[in-house]
Design a protein around this motif. Structure first.
Motif, PDB file in Angstrom:
ATOM      1  N   GLN A 148     -19.309 -32.727 -22.733  1.00  0.00           N
ATOM      2  CA  GLN A 148     -19.686 -33.260 -21.426  1.00  0.00           C
ATOM      3  C   GLN A 148     -20.958 -32.584 -20.920  1.00  0.00           C
ATOM      4  O   GLN A 148     -21.281 -31.463 -21.282  1.00  0.00           O
ATOM      5  CB  GLN A 148     -18.550 -33.067 -20.419  1.00  0.00           C
ATOM      6  CG  GLN A 148     -17.368 -33.978 -20.642  1.00  0.00           C
ATOM      7  CD  GLN A 148     -16.358 -33.873 -19.519  1.00  0.00           C
ATOM      8  OE1 GLN A 148     -16.199 -32.836 -18.890  1.00  0.00           O
ATOM      9  NE2 GLN A 148     -15.645 -34.973 -19.274  1.00  0.00           N
ATOM     10  N   VAL A 149     -21.641 -33.289 -20.045  1.00  0.00           N
ATOM     11  CA  VAL A 149     -22.884 -32.778 -19.477  1.00  0.00           C
ATOM     12  C   VAL A 149     -22.574 -31.928 -18.247  1.00  0.00           C
ATOM     13  O   VAL A 149     -21.832 -32.343 -17.369  1.00  0.00           O
ATOM     14  CB  VAL A 149     -23.817 -33.939 -19.089  1.00  0.00           C
ATOM     15  CG1 VAL A 149     -25.038 -33.417 -18.347  1.00  0.00           C
ATOM     16  CG2 VAL A 149     -24.246 -34.696 -20.329  1.00  0.00           C
ATOM     17  N   LEU A 150     -23.151 -30.719 -18.224  1.00  0.00           N
ATOM     18  CA  LEU A 150     -22.963 -29.820 -17.087  1.00  0.00           C
ATOM     19  C   LEU A 150     -24.120 -29.903 -16.098  1.00  0.00           C
ATOM     20  O   LEU A 150     -23.987 -29.499 -14.947  1.00  0.00           O
ATOM     21  CB  LEU A 150     -22.823 -28.376 -17.577  1.00  0.00           C
ATOM     22  CG  LEU A 150     -21.649 -28.080 -18.512  1.00  0.00           C
ATOM     23  CD1 LEU A 150     -21.681 -26.618 -18.942  1.00  0.00           C
ATOM     24  CD2 LEU A 150     -20.329 -28.401 -17.832  1.00  0.00           C
ATOM     25  N   GLY A 151     -25.254 -30.388 -16.549  1.00  0.00           N
ATOM     26  CA  GLY A 151     -26.437 -30.449 -15.702  1.00  0.00           C
ATOM     27  C   GLY A 151     -27.670 -30.697 -16.543  1.00  0.00           C
ATOM     28  O   GLY A 151     -27.594 -31.343 -17.591  1.00  0.00           O
ATOM     29  N   ALA A 152     -28.786 -30.138 -16.124  1.00  0.00           N
ATOM     30  CA  ALA A 152     -30.033 -30.351 -16.863  1.00  0.00           C
ATOM     31  C   ALA A 152     -30.971 -29.176 -16.653  1.00  0.00           C
ATOM     32  O   ALA A 152     -31.037 -28.604 -15.562  1.00  0.00           O
ATOM     33  CB  ALA A 152     -30.708 -31.642 -16.423  1.00  0.00           C
ATOM     34  N   TRP A 153     -31.670 -28.820 -17.708  1.00  0.00           N
ATOM     35  CA  TRP A 153     -32.794 -27.892 -17.609  1.00  0.00           C
ATOM     36  C   TRP A 153     -34.011 -28.691 -17.164  1.00  0.00           C
ATOM     37  O   TRP A 153     -34.290 -29.763 -17.700  1.00  0.00           O
ATOM     38  CB  TRP A 153     -33.112 -27.265 -18.961  1.00  0.00           C
ATOM     39  CG  TRP A 153     -32.416 -25.971 -19.257  1.00  0.00           C
ATOM     40  CD1 TRP A 153     -31.409 -25.769 -20.160  1.00  0.00           C
ATOM     41  CD2 TRP A 153     -32.698 -24.683 -18.693  1.00  0.00           C
ATOM     42  NE1 TRP A 153     -31.044 -24.446 -20.179  1.00  0.00           N
ATOM     43  CE2 TRP A 153     -31.825 -23.754 -19.288  1.00  0.00           C
ATOM     44  CE3 TRP A 153     -33.611 -24.232 -17.731  1.00  0.00           C
ATOM     45  CZ2 TRP A 153     -31.832 -22.398 -18.962  1.00  0.00           C
ATOM     46  CZ3 TRP A 153     -33.621 -22.889 -17.399  1.00  0.00           C
ATOM     47  CH2 TRP A 153     -32.738 -21.983 -18.009  1.00  0.00           C
ATOM     48  N   GLN A 154     -34.734 -28.163 -16.194  1.00  0.00           N
ATOM     49  CA  GLN A 154     -35.962 -28.804 -15.729  1.00  0.00           C
ATOM     50  C   GLN A 154     -37.083 -27.769 -15.664  1.00  0.00           C
ATOM     51  O   GLN A 154     -36.886 -26.661 -15.167  1.00  0.00           O
ATOM     52  CB  GLN A 154     -35.766 -29.423 -14.343  1.00  0.00           C
ATOM     53  CG  GLN A 154     -34.756 -30.555 -14.323  1.00  0.00           C
ATOM     54  CD  GLN A 154     -34.558 -31.113 -12.929  1.00  0.00           C
ATOM     55  OE1 GLN A 154     -34.799 -30.429 -11.946  1.00  0.00           O
ATOM     56  NE2 GLN A 154     -34.136 -32.364 -12.854  1.00  0.00           N
ATOM     57  N   LEU A 155     -38.243 -28.137 -16.186  1.00  0.00           N
ATOM     58  CA  LEU A 155     -39.408 -27.256 -16.161  1.00  0.00           C
ATOM     59  C   LEU A 155     -40.613 -28.020 -15.621  1.00  0.00           C
ATOM     60  O   LEU A 155     -40.849 -29.165 -15.999  1.00  0.00           O
ATOM     61  CB  LEU A 155     -39.759 -26.737 -17.561  1.00  0.00           C
ATOM     62  CG  LEU A 155     -39.049 -25.485 -18.080  1.00  0.00           C
ATOM     63  CD1 LEU A 155     -37.606 -25.823 -18.447  1.00  0.00           C
ATOM     64  CD2 LEU A 155     -39.770 -24.925 -19.282  1.00  0.00           C
ATOM     65  N   THR A 156     -41.349 -27.380 -14.748  1.00  0.00           N
ATOM     66  CA  THR A 156     -42.652 -27.866 -14.314  1.00  0.00           C
ATOM     67  C   THR A 156     -43.695 -26.929 -14.894  1.00  0.00           C
ATOM     68  O   THR A 156     -43.610 -25.706 -14.700  1.00  0.00           O
ATOM     69  CB  THR A 156     -42.756 -27.898 -12.782  1.00  0.00           C
ATOM     70  OG1 THR A 156     -41.708 -28.720 -12.253  1.00  0.00           O
ATOM     71  CG2 THR A 156     -44.101 -28.453 -12.353  1.00  0.00           C
ATOM     72  N   LEU A 157     -44.644 -27.464 -15.630  1.00  0.00           N
ATOM     73  CA  LEU A 157     -45.628 -26.648 -16.338  1.00  0.00           C
ATOM     74  C   LEU A 157     -47.044 -27.028 -15.925  1.00  0.00           C
ATOM     75  O   LEU A 157     -47.336 -28.209 -15.696  1.00  0.00           O
ATOM     76  CB  LEU A 157     -45.485 -26.811 -17.860  1.00  0.00           C
ATOM     77  CG  LEU A 157     -44.104 -26.574 -18.464  1.00  0.00           C
ATOM     78  CD1 LEU A 157     -43.367 -27.904 -18.669  1.00  0.00           C
ATOM     79  CD2 LEU A 157     -44.208 -25.866 -19.805  1.00  0.00           C
ATOM     80  N   GLU A 158     -47.900 -26.021 -15.845  1.00  0.00           N
ATOM     81  CA  GLU A 158     -49.314 -26.248 -15.547  1.00  0.00           C
ATOM     82  C   GLU A 158     -50.067 -26.619 -16.826  1.00  0.00           C
ATOM     83  O   GLU A 158     -49.710 -26.182 -17.922  1.00  0.00           O
ATOM     84  CB  GLU A 158     -49.936 -25.001 -14.931  1.00  0.00           C
ATOM     85  CG  GLU A 158     -49.294 -24.573 -13.618  1.00  0.00           C
ATOM     86  CD  GLU A 158     -49.403 -25.631 -12.536  1.00  0.00           C
ATOM     87  OE1 GLU A 158     -50.449 -26.334 -12.510  1.00  0.00           O
ATOM     88  OE2 GLU A 158     -48.466 -25.774 -11.738  1.00  0.00           O
ATOM     89  N   ARG A 159     -51.119 -27.422 -16.673  1.00  0.00           N
ATOM     90  CA  ARG A 159     -51.864 -27.907 -17.829  1.00  0.00           C
ATOM     91  C   ARG A 159     -52.442 -26.770 -18.672  1.00  0.00           C
ATOM     92  O   ARG A 159     -52.397 -26.804 -19.901  1.00  0.00           O
ATOM     93  CB  ARG A 159     -52.995 -28.829 -17.380  1.00  0.00           C
ATOM     94  CG  ARG A 159     -53.746 -29.479 -18.544  1.00  0.00           C
ATOM     95  CD  ARG A 159     -54.978 -30.227 -18.089  1.00  0.00           C
ATOM     96  NE  ARG A 159     -55.626 -30.916 -19.205  1.00  0.00           N
ATOM     97  CZ  ARG A 159     -56.402 -30.312 -20.110  1.00  0.00           C
ATOM     98  NH1 ARG A 159     -56.629 -29.008 -20.005  1.00  0.00           N
ATOM     99  NH2 ARG A 159     -56.943 -31.003 -21.100  1.00  0.00           N
ATOM    100  N   SER A 160     -52.980 -25.741 -18.024  1.00  0.00           N
ATOM    101  CA  SER A 160     -53.588 -24.640 -18.762  1.00  0.00           C
ATOM    102  C   SER A 160     -52.557 -23.917 -19.623  1.00  0.00           C
ATOM    103  O   SER A 160     -52.846 -23.513 -20.759  1.00  0.00           O
ATOM    104  CB  SER A 160     -54.265 -23.664 -17.799  1.00  0.00           C
ATOM    105  OG  SER A 160     -53.339 -23.213 -16.816  1.00  0.00           O
ATOM    106  N   GLY A 161     -51.336 -23.753 -19.100  1.00  0.00           N
ATOM    107  CA  GLY A 161     -50.287 -23.118 -19.880  1.00  0.00           C
ATOM    108  C   GLY A 161     -49.853 -23.972 -21.058  1.00  0.00           C
ATOM    109  O   GLY A 161     -49.600 -23.453 -22.153  1.00  0.00           O
TER     110      GLY A 161
END
Length: 226
Positions: free
Chosen positions: A191-204
């Protein structure tokens, strides 16, 4: 005749040099590959999306590994409540250091019991219990990564499993009290517990792509010919 006399010593010198006697400058291949790595390359939008997935997979896999090790340590000490307080790998110092390096902001969106989604970016397709990811570019200099968190480890059942089977009723009540509004217990494998979410900058993202695709020099010994 005079020309032959002049060329004869040259021919004799060349004939005397066997292949195993030729000395090559050390590190020439390494120098060439390092020089190639410093050359400017054009990173396409598709390359950046690939790098977003690579970076997201690397960071979240590392965080999940640290989480399992930490929970195993705390559960071995015998306190389920204490172990549950460590279930925030996005705030671990090691994970934070890695995220800063790639200019990423990670978060774990937990699945709620209400109809309201934990975050607007979560879509049904991104929460299926498989390897699906959501990769996007919401702005010119911003990239987004999301993958589902599935219950695929028996260690997770110790907190999220069925009361009376994987944990006691008292432990289940305590977890529900600590995490109101979340369906913390009563879950099953897959079962799904949730989600990993990432916001990344273009330079990185661009730096991660460069590191991922750069040439790595390996020493190769010359075979003995004679």
């Amino acid at each position: 005749m005079s020309k032959l006399k002049l060329l004869l010593p040259v021919f004799l010198v060349l004939a005397a040099c066997r292949p195993d006697q030729v000395k090559h400058l050390p590190g020439t291949k390494q120098i060439a590959e390092e020089t190639a790595n410093w050359e400017a390359i054009r990173i396409t939008p598709t390359d950046l999306l690939h790098a977003t997935r690579w970076a997201g997979d690397s960071l979240t896999a590392y965080a999940d590994t640290l989480l399992r090790r930490t929970l195993a340590r705390e559960l071995k000490r015998g306190s389920l409540s204490q172990a549950a307080s460590f279930c925030h790998p996005q705030s671990y110092p090691q994970v934070d250091s890695m995220a800063r390096k790639w200019q990423a902001r990670p978060r774990r969106a937990e699945w709620q019991t209400t109809n309201t989604a934990p975050a607007a970016a979560i879509a049904a397709a991104g929460l299926r219990p498989d390897t699906m990811r959501l990769i996007g570019r919401p702005a010119v200099d911003t990239f987004f990564y999301q993958r589902p968190i599935t219950l695929n480890n028996n260690l997770c059942l110790r907190c999220h499993g069925r009361p009376g089977h994987d944990l006691t009723a008292a432990e289940a009540a305590l977890l529900q009290q600590q995490h109101p509004g979340l369906k913390s217990v009563g879950r099953q494998p897959g079962q799904v517990l949730g989600a990993w979410q990432l916001t990344l900058e273009r330079s990185g993202v661009a730096e991660f792509y460069t590191m991922k695709t750069r040439k790595k020099w390996k020493e190769h010994k010359m075979p003995k010919l004679f």
